[in-house]
Scaffold this motif. Structure first.
Motif, PDB file in Angstrom:
ATOM      1  N   MET A  59       0.597  -0.817  -0.458  1.00  0.00           N
ATOM      2  CA  MET A  59      -0.463  -0.152  -0.005  1.00  0.00           C
ATOM      3  C   MET A  59       0.948   1.436  -0.307  1.00  0.00           C
ATOM      4  O   MET A  59       0.693   1.835  -0.358  1.00  0.00           O
ATOM      5  N   SER A  62       2.255   1.519  -3.460  1.00  0.00           N
ATOM      6  CA  SER A  62       1.442   2.010  -4.863  1.00  0.00           C
ATOM      7  C   SER A  62       0.666   3.715  -3.733  1.00  0.00           C
ATOM      8  O   SER A  62       0.868   4.477  -4.980  1.00  0.00           O
ATOM      9  N   ALA A  63       1.081   4.282  -3.144  1.00  0.00           N
ATOM     10  CA  ALA A  63       0.718   5.428  -2.815  1.00  0.00           C
ATOM     11  C   ALA A  63       1.811   6.460  -3.179  1.00  0.00           C
ATOM     12  O   ALA A  63       1.923   7.264  -3.073  1.00  0.00           O
ATOM     13  N   GLU A  66       1.476   7.588  -6.348  1.00  0.00           N
ATOM     14  CA  GLU A  66       1.056   8.900  -6.780  1.00  0.00           C
ATOM     15  C   GLU A  66       1.671   9.842  -5.158  1.00  0.00           C
ATOM     16  O   GLU A  66       0.197  10.273  -5.538  1.00  0.00           O
ATOM     17  N   TRP A 125      -6.566   9.510  -0.268  1.00  0.00           N
ATOM     18  CA  TRP A 125      -5.726   8.712  -1.049  1.00  0.00           C
ATOM     19  C   TRP A 125      -6.139   7.421  -0.229  1.00  0.00           C
ATOM     20  O   TRP A 125      -6.547   6.066  -0.543  1.00  0.00           O
ATOM     21  N   SER A 128     -10.059   6.295  -0.432  1.00  0.00           N
ATOM     22  CA  SER A 128      -9.850   5.417  -1.697  1.00  0.00           C
ATOM     23  C   SER A 128      -9.170   4.103  -2.637  1.00  0.00           C
ATOM     24  O   SER A 128      -9.895   3.479  -2.764  1.00  0.00           O
ATOM     25  N   ASN A 129      -8.538   3.902  -1.071  1.00  0.00           N
ATOM     26  CA  ASN A 129      -7.221   2.710  -1.424  1.00  0.00           C
ATOM     27  C   ASN A 129      -7.215   1.810  -0.768  1.00  0.00           C
ATOM     28  O   ASN A 129      -6.760   0.632  -1.126  1.00  0.00           O
ATOM     29  N   ARG A 132      -8.350  -2.220  -0.530  1.00  0.00           N
ATOM     30  CA  ARG A 132      -7.580  -2.367  -2.030  1.00  0.00           C
ATOM     31  C   ARG A 132      -6.507  -3.651  -1.117  1.00  0.00           C
ATOM     32  O   ARG A 132      -6.023  -4.188  -1.614  1.00  0.00           O
ATOM     33  N   ASP A 161     -13.493   2.434  -6.967  1.00  0.00           N
ATOM     34  CA  ASP A 161     -12.258   2.526  -5.672  1.00  0.00           C
ATOM     35  C   ASP A 161     -13.269   2.514  -4.916  1.00  0.00           C
ATOM     36  O   ASP A 161     -15.061   1.847  -4.568  1.00  0.00           O
ATOM     37  N   CYS A 162     -12.718   2.540  -3.208  1.00  0.00           N
ATOM     38  CA  CYS A 162     -12.827   1.761  -2.332  1.00  0.00           C
ATOM     39  C   CYS A 162     -14.279   2.782  -1.829  1.00  0.00           C
ATOM     40  O   CYS A 162     -14.828   2.099  -0.999  1.00  0.00           O
ATOM     41  N   THR A 167     -13.735   4.900 -11.464  1.00  0.00           N
ATOM     42  CA  THR A 167     -11.924   5.026 -11.677  1.00  0.00           C
ATOM     43  C   THR A 167     -11.692   4.874 -13.621  1.00  0.00           C
ATOM     44  O   THR A 167     -12.429   4.346 -14.380  1.00  0.00           O
TER      45      THR A 167
END
Ligand SMILES: [Zn+2]
Length: 182
Positions: A59, A62-63, A66, A125, A128-129, A132, A161-162, A167
């Motif tokens: 995670m 991934s963050a 972005e 973020w 939203s993520n 996952r 997204d969450c 998306t």
């Protein structure tokens, strides 16, 4: 007479057994579930149970891609650490903290992150993520507190997204892009 005696006997037995059962339950709760589970360093001296740590690292990466930095302020806590935090909270000297034995920090499954408030880019973020990666919020008053609960955290539907928002579709996933070898 014997029936009355039997009733009293049962009642006394229940009275004797019930506190024992409660004590056994309390003992079970006090025992951190992280015991035996491997703790892995994640960031700044903070550790998580190994599966939670692996998910957190994915995670975090991934963050990062972005442009969002996930900074950990608290991961695994020993019973002593949790008790210290709880005492501080009780005395009005520190933020809200669960009673020792009641926190998933003791199991190495909870992580506190620097999020500011719910309007920041970092919080947005995560909201939203995080699902996952099996993470979700569990304490309404603590936007910084996220727990790794992969079994009960639902992954978003495809293309969402969450938060259930659409998306942007990835062009490479469209049939057109697949057909075209160039
Ligand atoms: Zn926390």
């Amino acid at each position: 007479m014997s029936l009355a005696f039997l009733r009293w006997g049962v009642l006394i037995l229940v009275c004797l057994i019930a506190p024992l059962a409660t004590a056994a339950e309390a003992k079970k709760l006090r025992r951190p579930k992280a015991k035996g589970a491997k703790l892995v360093h994640v960031q700044r001296g903070e550790r998580l149970q190994h599966a939670a740590a692996a998910a957190f690292k994915r995670m975090h990466e991934s963050a990062r891609t972005e442009g969002v930095s996930l900074r950990v302020t608290s991961g695994y806590r020993s019973r002593q650490e949790q008790r210290w935090l709880y005492e501080r909270y009780r005395k009005g000297l520190g933020p809200q903290a669960a009673r020792p034995g009641r926190s998933n920090h003791q199991r190495g499954l909870a992580v506190d992150l620097v999020v500011g408030d719910v309007s920041t880019t970092t919080y947005e973020w995560l909201a939203s993520n995080a699902c996952r990666f099996g993470f979700r919020r569990t304490v309404a008053s603590e936007p910084w507190h996220w727990e790794y609960r992969p079994r009960t955290t639902r992954a978003p539907a495809k293309g969402q997204d969450c938060l259930g928002r659409d998306t942007t579709p990835d062009l490479q996933d469209t049939p057109l892009a697949k057909k075209d070898p160039s």
